[in-house]
Scaffold this active site. Structure first.
Site, PDB file in Angstrom:
ATOM      1  N   CYS A   1      12.540 -22.021 -27.094  1.00  0.00           N
ATOM      2  CA  CYS A   1      11.886 -22.844 -28.132  1.00  0.00           C
ATOM      3  C   CYS A   1      10.621 -22.154 -28.625  1.00  0.00           C
ATOM      4  O   CYS A   1      10.382 -22.043 -29.827  1.00  0.00           O
ATOM      5  CB  CYS A   1      11.541 -24.229 -27.567  1.00  0.00           C
ATOM      6  SG  CYS A   1      12.959 -25.225 -27.080  1.00  0.00           S
TER       7      CYS A   1
ATOM      8  N   ASP B   1     -22.025 -13.755  -3.306  1.00  0.00           N
ATOM      9  CA  ASP B   1     -23.474 -13.842  -3.427  1.00  0.00           C
ATOM     10  C   ASP B   1     -23.927 -14.785  -2.319  1.00  0.00           C
ATOM     11  O   ASP B   1     -23.183 -15.680  -1.917  1.00  0.00           O
ATOM     12  CB  ASP B   1     -23.854 -14.395  -4.800  1.00  0.00           C
ATOM     13  CG  ASP B   1     -25.344 -14.626  -4.923  1.00  0.00           C
ATOM     14  OD1 ASP B   1     -26.115 -13.738  -4.568  1.00  0.00           O
ATOM     15  OD2 ASP B   1     -25.720 -15.733  -5.358  1.00  0.00           O
TER      16      ASP B   1
END
Length: 765
Positions: free
Chosen positions: A22, A459
Site C-alpha cells: 500500500c 556522564d
C-alpha cells in the site's frame, strides 16, 4: 533567469494502508507528479509527507491520485481540525470532543497553511469507498469486523460463492457459469484498483496479480477455484486490516491519556471547558481521581501524582506547590490547582505522540534494504511466472492448462506484502512498547543502532548521580569566616543553574548568608566561574585551576585531595592571589545505578563514566559502581573519546542533552535523561523520561528484542514464500493455497510484531 521554486512541506493522513505494498503504491504514484519530492509514507502512523512545488502540482491533485488508488486522504491540519490528534483517531466531533489532548500544530511545515483546506469529510463523494476496496473507514473503528466495510465485502463474496455452490448442486450444467459470475463480480473491484495503479505506472501490484490469476483461472476452466481465491483474498484483507489496526492501537492509546475536558478556574469560579482550549497561564482544578489536563505547575495543594501514563513509573510521587506535572498523570489524593505551562499541542503526551509518529520516518537500514529488494523482486516473480507458463509447453510439449495454472499460483504466492511489512510492524510495536514505559527512541535506525552497541558511556552528574549535590564541608582559610566565604562564593554563583552552583546558593540560604553583589560573571569552560564581586574579581574554581593561579596553597591542595578521595567535589574560592577557602560537595549515585551497571556488564557491554570531575572523585564513584572512568574531561575530550571507541564498536552515550551535546551527537546512539523536558525529547536519538539508570539496559534489551523480532519476521516471510514457490511450480499446491499462504504470511508477521507490545524490557533474560 530560472524561475524561483516555491516548495512547501505538506502532510496528509492516509487511511486504509494494510501492508507494505500500500505504501509503495502511494509513494510511487505521487512521486511521478511534477514538483513532488521527498515523499515519505509511514504505514503504522498512516502518514504521507512530501515536499511540493504548488506552481507545478496542487494539493488537490495529490489527494486525487491517492483516492484513485482506493485510499482515504485528509490533510493533517491542526489549525482546521483541533480534534485531530492521531492519524487513526476518528475525525468526527466538535473541537474538544476528542480522544486525546494533542494535535499537530507544533509542525509549522514551512508555511504550509493547513487552514486553507478546511474540514475534510471522512468520506468524499468521488466514488471512492465503494464495496470494491473498502479500506479502514474511520467510522468503522471500534465496530465488530462484520460491520466494517471490509467485513461486508467478505460476507458479500461468501454469499456469492455459497450461491454458486448451491446452483451447481441443483443444476450442474449451469454450475460452472455460477462460479464464473461469482468470480467476476468479486474480482471486479480488485480489477478496478489494479487498472488505477496501472494508469499511474504501477503494473506490479497485488491487485494486478490477483486479477490476472482470477481471470487466467477462468480461461483454463478453473472457475470454482477462481471464485474461492477471490473470497480468500477478501478474507485476507480483513485479517490484514485487523492486524494493522492492532499494531496502531498502542500509539493511538497514548492520545486517550489526556482528558477531553478540564475544570478552568476564573475569578474563583470553575467551569468545564475542552482541554484543548487551555492556554498558558490559566489555572485548572484537578480533583482526586482526575487526570491532569495539561502540562503545568502546581500552585496550590499537595497530593500523590501517578505519572505512569508518561513515565511508566507505577508508584505515585508526592507533588506540591512549584512542582511540575504532566498532562495525563492521575491525581490520587487531594485537590490540586495547576497553572498551565504548555498548550495542548505541545504537552508531554503530544510531543511523545509526535515523536513516535515521526520515528517511523527514520527507517532502519534493514528496512531500507528490504524496500530496495522488493522493488526488483516483484518484476522478477512476474518474469519467472511467465517462464513457468511458456517454457514447459513450448520447449517440452507440456499441457498449457497445467503450466498456466502453476504460473498463476506462482504469481499469487510471489507478492512481497509480508516481507515489506515485516520491519515497520516490528518497529512500530517496539516504539509503542517503549513509549508506554518512558523509553523513547527516534525510529528504526536508532533501534537498530542501539541493538549493536558494545560500549555505554555515562556522564556522571545528573545521570549516574541525582545531579543535586549538597555542600558537606565549608573550610575557610586564615581570617576568612565561613559566612564571608559563603557570601563571596554565592555572589559568584548567583544566577547560575549549574548543580554545584545551586548547592552553594542553597547552603548560603540555609546559613542565612546573603550573596555579595556581583556582575560580569563568566564561565571558565571545565574549570569554574569568575565574577566581579563587591568591586573585585573572585573565583570559584577547581583546585587545580586555583593552584595554577595563586588561589590555593599546598596545605589547601592536600585538604582538597582528601575531600576528593572521599568522593566529594571540592571547589576553591579565592580572590586575586588570595585564597579564601574550600567548599566540598557530594552528589550521591542513584539507587539503581549499581544494578544498571551490573545488568549492562551481564549483557556483554562495557560501561564507562566520562566526567569533567577530578580523577579521585570519579574513582570514588566508579569504584562504588564497578565500572571504568575517564576524568578531567572537557566537552571536546568527551567527543574525542566517543569518536575513538566508536571507530571500533558501537557506543551509546547517556547525558543531560545540553552540556554533552557534541558527545551525544557523535555517539552511535545519544540518550538524554530527564523527565519529559524539551531537551530530552528533541535533542538526542533517544530519551529516558523517568530518571532511572536501569532504563538504559532496558532500552538496549528492547532494541535487541525488536531486531530479533524483525529477523523472525523476515524468516517467516521469505521461508513461506520459498516453500510455496517450490510447491506451486511442482504442482503440489494450487491457487487457493497460494493466496492463503500470502495472506497468512502477512498476518503472521504482523501478529509476531504485536508480541513486542507485551514485551517487558525491564525483565532480565
Amino acid at each position: 533567469m530560472a524561475e524561483a521554486r516555491n516548495e512547501t512541506v505538506c502532510d496528509w493522513t492516509v487511511r486504509g494502508m494494510d501492508c507494505g505494498s500500500c505504501a509503495t503504491k502511494i509513494k510511487d504514484a505521487v512521486s511521478r507528479l511534477p514538483g513532488v519530492s521527498g515523499v515519505e509514507v509511514a504505514i503504522m502512523s498512516e502518514r504521507l509527507r512530501l515536499t511540493l512545488d504548488e506552481a507545478q502540482t496542487g494539493r488537490d491533485r495529490i489527494e486525487s491520485a491517492v483516492r484513485a488508488l482506493g485510499y482515504e486522504i485528509a490533510p493533517r491540519a491542526a489549525s482546521a481540525r483541533k480534534d485531530f490528534v492521531l492519524p487513526a483517531t476518528p475525525t468526527a466531533g466538535a473541537p474538544g470532543e476528542r480522544d486525546g489532548g494533542a494535535d499537530q500544530s507544533g509542525h509549522d511545515h514551512d508555511g504550509h497553511d493547513h487552514a486553507t483546506h478546511g474540514k475534510v469529510s471522512p468520506r468524499d463523494d468521488s466514488g471512492h469507498g465503494s464495496p470494491g476496496h473498502v479500506h479502514d473507514d474511520p467510522a468503522d473503528r471500534g465496530k465488530p469486523w462484520y460491520q466494517t466495510g471490509k467485513g461486508k465485502l467478505v460476507i458479500f463474496t461468501a454469499v456469492l460463492l455459497g450461491a454458486a455452490w448451491i446452483v451447481e448442486l441443483i443444476a450442474p450444467d449451469i454450475g460452472r457459469w455460477a462460479f464464473v459470475a461469482a468470480c467476476l463480480i468479486g474480482v471486479a473491484p480488485v480489477a478496478r484498483r489494479a487498472f488505477a495503479a496501472l494508469r499511474m505506472g504501477q503494473p506490479f501490484t497485488i491487485e494486478s496479480l490477483m486479477t490476472i490469476a482470477a481471470v487466467g483461472a477462468l480461461f483454463i476452466d478453473a472457475a470454482e477455484e477462481a471464485a474461492l481465491v477471490v473470497f480468500l483474498f477478501a478474507v485476507g484483507e480483513v485479517l490484514e486490516g485487523v492486524a494493522a489496526g492492532k499494531a496502531r492501537d498502542g500509539i493511538r492509546a497514548l492520545a486517550k491519556l489526556v482528558p477531553k475536558t478540564a475544570l478552568l478556574e476564573v475569578n474563583g469560579t470553575t467551569r468545564e471547558v475542552p482541554a484543548a482550549s487551555l492556554a498558558i497561564g490559566q489555572t485548572v482544578l484537578v480533583r482526586p481521581g482526575d487526570r491532569i489536563p495539561a502540562d503545568g505547575e502546581i500552585v496550590e495543594g499537595t497530593s500523590g501524582v501517578d505519572e505512569s501514563p508518561v513515565t511508566g513509573e507505577s508508584v505515585p510521587r508526592t507533588r506540591g506547590p512549584g512542582d511540575a506535572v504532566f498532562a495525563g498523570a492521575i491525581n490520587t489524593e487531594a485537590a490540586l490547582r495547576v497553572a498551565v505551562t504548555k498548550g495542548a499541542e505541545d504537552n508531554t503526551i503530544a510531543r511523545i505522540i509526535r515523536l513516535v509518529e515521526e520515528a517511523e520516518e527514520a527507517r532502519a537500514p534493514t528496512e531500507r534494504f528490504i524496500d530496495r529488494f522488493s522493488r526488483w523482486y516483484m518484476p522478477a516473480i512476474v518474469a519467472v511466472s511467465s517462464l513457468v507458463v511458456l517454457v514447459p509447453p513450448l520447449a517440452f510439449g507440456q499441457p498449457w492448462d497445467t503450466w498456466v495454472y502453476r504460473g498463476l499460483a506462482l504469481l499469487l504466492i510471489g507478492c512481497p506484502c509480508a516481507l515489506v511489512i515485516s520491519v515497520p510492524a516490528s518497529i512500530a510495536s517496539a516504539l509503542s512498547s517503549g513509549a508506554r514505559r518512558g523509553l523513547l527512541m527516534k525510529g528504526g535506525a536508532v533501534i537498530e543502532a542501539a541493538s549493536k552497541v558494545g560500549w555505554v558511556a555515562f556522564d556522571k552528574t545528573g545521570t549516574l548521580t541525582h545531579g543535586r549535590p549538597q555542600v558537606t564541608d565549608v573550610v575557610p582559610f586564615g581570617k576568612t569566616t565561613e559566612a564571608e566565604l559563603l557570601a563571596v562564593a554565592a555572589g559568584v554563583e548567583t544566577g547560575s543553574s549549574h548543580p554545584l552552583a545551586v548547592a552553594i546558593l542553597n547552603r548560603a540560604k540555609d546559613a542565612g548568608v546573603a550573596p555579595l553583589a556581583a556582575s560580569e560573571a563568566k564561565a571558565l569552560m571545565g574549570k569554574g566561574v569568575v565574577a566581579t564581586v563587591d568591586g573585585a574579581p573572585a573565583w570559584v574554581a577547581s583546585p587545580r585551576y586555583a593552584m595554577d593561579n595563586g588561589g590555593l596553597d599546598g596545605l589547601g591542595l592536600r585538604q582538597a585531595t582528601i575531600f576528593e578521595e572521599e568522593g566529594k567535589t571540592a571547589v576553591a574560592v579565592f580572590r586575586a592571589k588570595s585564597p579564601l577557602g574550600l567548599i566540598a560537595m557530594r552528589d550521591e549515585p542513584r539507587a539503581d545505578a549499581k544494578d544498571a551497571v551490573r545488568q549492562l556488564t551481564a549483557m556483554g557491554l562495557t560501561p564507562v563514566i566520562l566526567t569533567g570531575d577530578n580523577p579521585r572523585t570519579a574513582a570514588a564513584i566508579a569504584g562504588g559502581l564497578g565500572l571504568k572512568f575517564e576524568a578531567d574531561m572537557l566537552p571536546e575530550d568527551k567527543l574525542a573519546y566517543i569518536r575513538e571507541i566508536g571507530a571500533k564498536d558501537g557506543v551509546m552515550m547517556i547525558g543531560d542533552g545540553i552540556n554533552d551535546a557534541p558527545a551525544l551527537k557523535q555517539a552511535s546512539v545519544g540518550v538524554a535523561m530527564g523527565s519529559g523536558t524539551d531537551v530530552a525529547l528533541e535533542t538526542a536519538d533517544a530519551a529516558i523520561l523517568r530518571d532511572r539508570v536501569t532504563d538504559i539496559p532496558a532500552t538496549i534489551r528492547l532494541s535487541r528484542a525488536a531486531m530479533a523480532n524483525i529477523r523472525q519476521n523476515v524468516t517467516i516471510a521469505l521461508g513461506l514464500k520459498a516453500v510455496f514457490l517450490v510447491t506451486s511450480v511442482l504442482g503440489l499446491t494450487g491457487l487457493w493455497i497460494a493466496i492463503l499462504a500470502d495472506t497468512g504470511a502477512t498476518v503472521l508477521v504482523t501478529l509476531n510484531a504485536l508480541r513486542l507490545l507485551r514485551f517487558n524490557p525491564e525483565r532480565e533474560a
